[in-house]
Design an enzyme around this catalytic site. Structure first.
Site, PDB file in Angstrom:
ATOM      1  N   ASP A  33       0.590  -1.159  -0.206  1.00  0.00           N
ATOM      2  CA  ASP A  33       0.305  -0.169   0.554  1.00  0.00           C
ATOM      3  C   ASP A  33       1.043   1.504  -0.087  1.00  0.00           C
ATOM      4  O   ASP A  33       1.979   1.398   0.489  1.00  0.00           O
ATOM      5  CB  ASP A  33      -1.109   0.042   1.195  1.00  0.00           C
ATOM      6  CG  ASP A  33      -1.580   0.276   0.476  1.00  0.00           C
ATOM      7  OD1 ASP A  33      -3.316   0.507   0.753  1.00  0.00           O
ATOM      8  OD2 ASP A  33      -1.793   2.126   1.166  1.00  0.00           O
ATOM      9  N   ILE A  34       0.789   2.037  -0.910  1.00  0.00           N
ATOM     10  CA  ILE A  34       0.992   2.736  -0.995  1.00  0.00           C
ATOM     11  C   ILE A  34       1.338   4.400   0.638  1.00  0.00           C
ATOM     12  O   ILE A  34       2.056   5.264   0.732  1.00  0.00           O
ATOM     13  CB  ILE A  34       0.844   4.311  -1.946  1.00  0.00           C
ATOM     14  CG1 ILE A  34       2.390   5.232  -2.805  1.00  0.00           C
ATOM     15  CG2 ILE A  34      -0.167   5.003  -1.879  1.00  0.00           C
ATOM     16  CD1 ILE A  34       1.718   5.776  -4.521  1.00  0.00           C
ATOM     17  N   GLU A  99     -12.818   3.426  -1.127  1.00  0.00           N
ATOM     18  CA  GLU A  99     -12.331   4.333  -2.258  1.00  0.00           C
ATOM     19  C   GLU A  99     -11.791   3.562  -3.719  1.00  0.00           C
ATOM     20  O   GLU A  99     -11.793   4.804  -4.181  1.00  0.00           O
ATOM     21  CB  GLU A  99     -10.618   4.787  -1.728  1.00  0.00           C
ATOM     22  CG  GLU A  99     -10.816   6.303  -0.567  1.00  0.00           C
ATOM     23  CD  GLU A  99     -10.100   6.155   0.136  1.00  0.00           C
ATOM     24  OE1 GLU A  99      -9.075   6.175  -0.134  1.00  0.00           O
ATOM     25  OE2 GLU A  99     -10.533   7.465   0.917  1.00  0.00           O
ATOM     26  N   VAL A 100     -10.687   2.687  -4.084  1.00  0.00           N
ATOM     27  CA  VAL A 100     -10.581   2.547  -5.264  1.00  0.00           C
ATOM     28  C   VAL A 100     -11.529   0.950  -5.751  1.00  0.00           C
ATOM     29  O   VAL A 100     -12.116   0.018  -4.336  1.00  0.00           O
ATOM     30  CB  VAL A 100      -9.111   2.114  -4.967  1.00  0.00           C
ATOM     31  CG1 VAL A 100      -8.786   1.083  -6.199  1.00  0.00           C
ATOM     32  CG2 VAL A 100      -8.257   2.763  -4.846  1.00  0.00           C
ATOM     33  N   HIS A 104      -9.833  -5.525  -3.835  1.00  0.00           N
ATOM     34  CA  HIS A 104      -8.832  -5.278  -2.996  1.00  0.00           C
ATOM     35  C   HIS A 104      -8.509  -5.464  -1.428  1.00  0.00           C
ATOM     36  O   HIS A 104      -9.983  -5.533  -0.607  1.00  0.00           O
ATOM     37  CB  HIS A 104      -7.477  -3.874  -3.195  1.00  0.00           C
ATOM     38  CG  HIS A 104      -8.862  -3.324  -2.254  1.00  0.00           C
ATOM     39  ND1 HIS A 104      -8.973  -2.173  -3.616  1.00  0.00           N
ATOM     40  CD2 HIS A 104      -8.602  -2.161  -1.542  1.00  0.00           C
ATOM     41  CE1 HIS A 104     -10.026  -1.233  -2.760  1.00  0.00           C
ATOM     42  NE2 HIS A 104      -9.314  -1.200  -1.647  1.00  0.00           N
ATOM     43  N   HIS A 106      -7.414  -6.029   1.943  1.00  0.00           N
ATOM     44  CA  HIS A 106      -5.666  -5.162   2.805  1.00  0.00           C
ATOM     45  C   HIS A 106      -5.815  -6.103   3.449  1.00  0.00           C
ATOM     46  O   HIS A 106      -5.971  -7.196   4.510  1.00  0.00           O
ATOM     47  CB  HIS A 106      -6.275  -4.450   3.865  1.00  0.00           C
ATOM     48  CG  HIS A 106      -6.771  -2.977   2.280  1.00  0.00           C
ATOM     49  ND1 HIS A 106      -6.014  -1.883   3.034  1.00  0.00           N
ATOM     50  CD2 HIS A 106      -7.588  -2.769   2.031  1.00  0.00           C
ATOM     51  CE1 HIS A 106      -6.769  -0.665   2.139  1.00  0.00           C
ATOM     52  NE2 HIS A 106      -7.850  -1.847   1.861  1.00  0.00           N
TER      53      HIS A 106
HETATM   54  P1  AMP Z   1      -9.904   1.102   0.040  1.00  0.00           P
HETATM   55  O1  AMP Z   1     -10.531   2.272   1.290  1.00  0.00           O
HETATM   56  O2  AMP Z   1     -10.655   0.062   0.422  1.00  0.00           O
HETATM   57  O3  AMP Z   1     -10.315   1.080  -1.018  1.00  0.00           O
HETATM   58  O4  AMP Z   1      -7.857   1.330  -0.449  1.00  0.00           O
HETATM   59  C1  AMP Z   1      -7.588   1.506  -1.086  1.00  0.00           C
HETATM   60  C2  AMP Z   1      -6.082   1.554  -0.516  1.00  0.00           C
HETATM   61  O5  AMP Z   1      -5.713   1.545  -1.610  1.00  0.00           O
HETATM   62  C3  AMP Z   1      -5.670   2.975   0.534  1.00  0.00           C
HETATM   63  O6  AMP Z   1      -4.762   2.273   1.609  1.00  0.00           O
HETATM   64  C4  AMP Z   1      -4.741   3.430  -0.362  1.00  0.00           C
HETATM   65  O7  AMP Z   1      -3.916   3.894   0.329  1.00  0.00           O
HETATM   66  C5  AMP Z   1      -4.391   2.476  -1.373  1.00  0.00           C
HETATM   67  N1  AMP Z   1      -3.938   2.766  -2.385  1.00  0.00           N
HETATM   68  C6  AMP Z   1      -4.464   4.179  -3.444  1.00  0.00           C
HETATM   69  N2  AMP Z   1      -3.207   4.435  -4.839  1.00  0.00           N
HETATM   70  C7  AMP Z   1      -1.776   3.592  -4.713  1.00  0.00           C
HETATM   71  C8  AMP Z   1      -1.113   3.102  -5.706  1.00  0.00           C
HETATM   72  N3  AMP Z   1      -0.902   3.506  -6.309  1.00  0.00           N
HETATM   73  N4  AMP Z   1      -0.057   1.813  -4.781  1.00  0.00           N
HETATM   74  C9  AMP Z   1      -0.450   1.410  -3.937  1.00  0.00           C
HETATM   75  N5  AMP Z   1      -2.033   1.680  -3.187  1.00  0.00           N
HETATM   76  C10 AMP Z   1      -2.680   2.391  -3.706  1.00  0.00           C
END
Ligand code: AMP
Length: 120
Positions: A33-34, A99-100, A104, A106
């Site tokens: 994770d970034i 968010e994405v 995914h 975690h």
């Molecule tokens: P969620 O809130 O479950 O959708 O988590 C999205 C996660 O993606 C967050 O923990 C972000 O820090 C992570 N994230 C967003 N962009 C990137 C990226 N380019 N590389 C790695 N992790 C990312």
């Protein structure tokens, strides 16, 4: 919700933006994770176009599902978390604050993680 091919994890899968890879096989990619929220914070994603666990659980093939679950366990073991322990989390939809919009999981570990959910 239809799949948005411009989401950041789709772009990572296409190699358009870099990631710190932790694992890859035919069906799965995992990367760090970034913005890590624990000493180990790895994201495990299917290579197929699934918005969240909701449509993955409904539409993914048995091979995709098996690979995804096996990858989570393998990655946790390979990062030394099997004995000390770890937490997995997958957000789906607005109440979860996803968010994405690409499924995914975690994996958090590397320190005591406290209890379950924050109440904030
Ligand atoms: P969620 O809130 O479950 O959708 O988590 C999205 C996660 O993606 C967050 O923990 C972000 O820090 C992570 N994230 C967003 N962009 C990137 C990226 N380019 N590389 C790695 N992790 C990312």
């Amino acid at each position: 919700m239809s799949y948005d091919r411009t989401n950041v994890f789709a772009r990572i899968l296409r190699g358009e933006i870099p990631c710190k890879k932790a694992y890859e096989d035919d069906h799965v990619l995992a990367f760090h994770d970034i913005h890590p929220q624990a000493p180990v914070h790895i994201l495990v994603i299917p290579k197929g176009e699934y918005v969240s666990l909701d449509d993955f659980s409904a539409k993914a093939t048995p091979a995709e599902i098996a690979a995804f679950v096996r990858a989570v366990g393998t990655i946790a073991r390979d990062n030394g978390l099997a004995e000390s322990g770890y937490r997995i989390l997958a957000n789906h939809g607005p109440d979860s604050h996803q968010e994405v919009p690409h499924l995914h999981i975690h994996i958090f570990g590397g320190k005591p993680l406290g209890r379950m959910l924050s109440n904030g």
